[in-house]
Scaffold this motif. Structure first.
Motif, PDB file in Angstrom:
ATOM      1  N   TYR A   4       0.261  -1.260  -0.465  1.00  0.00           N
ATOM      2  CA  TYR A   4       0.198   0.034   0.044  1.00  0.00           C
ATOM      3  C   TYR A   4       1.035   1.630   0.132  1.00  0.00           C
ATOM      4  O   TYR A   4       2.386   1.146   0.513  1.00  0.00           O
ATOM      5  N   LYS A   5       0.292   2.250  -0.110  1.00  0.00           N
ATOM      6  CA  LYS A   5       0.884   3.628   0.048  1.00  0.00           C
ATOM      7  C   LYS A   5       0.454   4.454   1.258  1.00  0.00           C
ATOM      8  O   LYS A   5      -0.127   4.681   1.715  1.00  0.00           O
ATOM      9  N   ASP A   6       1.803   4.803   2.242  1.00  0.00           N
ATOM     10  CA  ASP A   6       1.346   4.965   3.086  1.00  0.00           C
ATOM     11  C   ASP A   6       1.561   6.948   3.157  1.00  0.00           C
ATOM     12  O   ASP A   6       3.021   7.252   2.620  1.00  0.00           O
ATOM     13  N   LYS A   7       1.621   7.063   3.783  1.00  0.00           N
ATOM     14  CA  LYS A   7       1.634   9.127   4.203  1.00  0.00           C
ATOM     15  C   LYS A   7       1.786   9.119   5.419  1.00  0.00           C
ATOM     16  O   LYS A   7       0.707   8.881   6.655  1.00  0.00           O
ATOM     17  N   SER A   8       2.663  10.631   5.152  1.00  0.00           N
ATOM     18  CA  SER A   8       3.403  10.707   6.699  1.00  0.00           C
ATOM     19  C   SER A   8       3.211  12.661   6.735  1.00  0.00           C
ATOM     20  O   SER A   8       2.749  13.139   5.975  1.00  0.00           O
ATOM     21  N   ASN A   9       3.067  13.333   7.824  1.00  0.00           N
ATOM     22  CA  ASN A   9       3.503  13.614   8.094  1.00  0.00           C
ATOM     23  C   ASN A   9       2.140  15.128   7.461  1.00  0.00           C
ATOM     24  O   ASN A   9       2.598  15.570   6.607  1.00  0.00           O
ATOM     25  N   PHE A  10       0.726  14.517   7.710  1.00  0.00           N
ATOM     26  CA  PHE A  10      -0.054  15.097   7.547  1.00  0.00           C
ATOM     27  C   PHE A  10      -0.506  14.574   5.542  1.00  0.00           C
ATOM     28  O   PHE A  10      -0.657  16.379   4.417  1.00  0.00           O
ATOM     29  N   GLY A  11      -0.147  14.013   4.820  1.00  0.00           N
ATOM     30  CA  GLY A  11       0.235  13.780   3.181  1.00  0.00           C
ATOM     31  C   GLY A  11       1.324  14.658   2.771  1.00  0.00           C
ATOM     32  O   GLY A  11       1.677  14.233   1.377  1.00  0.00           O
ATOM     33  N   LYS A  12       2.131  14.921   3.118  1.00  0.00           N
ATOM     34  CA  LYS A  12       3.552  15.647   3.036  1.00  0.00           C
ATOM     35  C   LYS A  12       4.259  14.371   2.325  1.00  0.00           C
ATOM     36  O   LYS A  12       5.288  15.134   1.011  1.00  0.00           O
ATOM     37  N   TYR A  13       4.846  13.737   2.543  1.00  0.00           N
ATOM     38  CA  TYR A  13       5.427  12.711   2.678  1.00  0.00           C
ATOM     39  C   TYR A  13       4.603  11.155   1.737  1.00  0.00           C
ATOM     40  O   TYR A  13       3.629  10.903   2.634  1.00  0.00           O
ATOM     41  N   THR A  14       4.569  10.437   1.045  1.00  0.00           N
ATOM     42  CA  THR A  14       4.281   9.297   0.545  1.00  0.00           C
ATOM     43  C   THR A  14       5.219   8.605   0.400  1.00  0.00           C
ATOM     44  O   THR A  14       6.329   8.184  -0.176  1.00  0.00           O
ATOM     45  N   TYR A  15       5.348   6.994   0.557  1.00  0.00           N
ATOM     46  CA  TYR A  15       5.800   5.975   0.788  1.00  0.00           C
ATOM     47  C   TYR A  15       5.090   4.799   0.303  1.00  0.00           C
ATOM     48  O   TYR A  15       3.842   4.106   0.588  1.00  0.00           O
TER      49      TYR A  15
END
Length: 71
Positions: A4-15
């Motif tokens: 899956y695609k994981d987002k962090s920092n309120f969607g600023k970064y995508t992994y």
């Protein structure tokens, strides 16, 4: 299983988080069906054994399918 695609920092970064099938050649002709090589079956079985009903069959592949599965 699929990753899956994981987002962090309120969607600023995508992994991209890899799933088990990212490393295994497979076919998925319809939803809920996974076709893998015989030697990869055990990995899938161990992952799914307590999570899903598993039905195993030997099938005859077309030349195109064999190329995709790297058989």
């Amino acid at each position: 299983l699929l990753g899956y695609k994981d987002k962090s920092n309120f969607g600023k970064y995508t992994y991209k988080r890899e799933g088990l099938l990212d490393k295994i050649p497979h076919l998925s002709p319809i939803r809920g069906v996974i076709i893998v090589r015989g030697k990869d079956y055990k990995k899938i079985f161990e992952f799914l054994k307590d999570k899903a009903d598993i039905f195993s069959r030997r099938i005859i592949l077309t030349g195109k399918d064999k190329k995709k599965l790297k058989v």
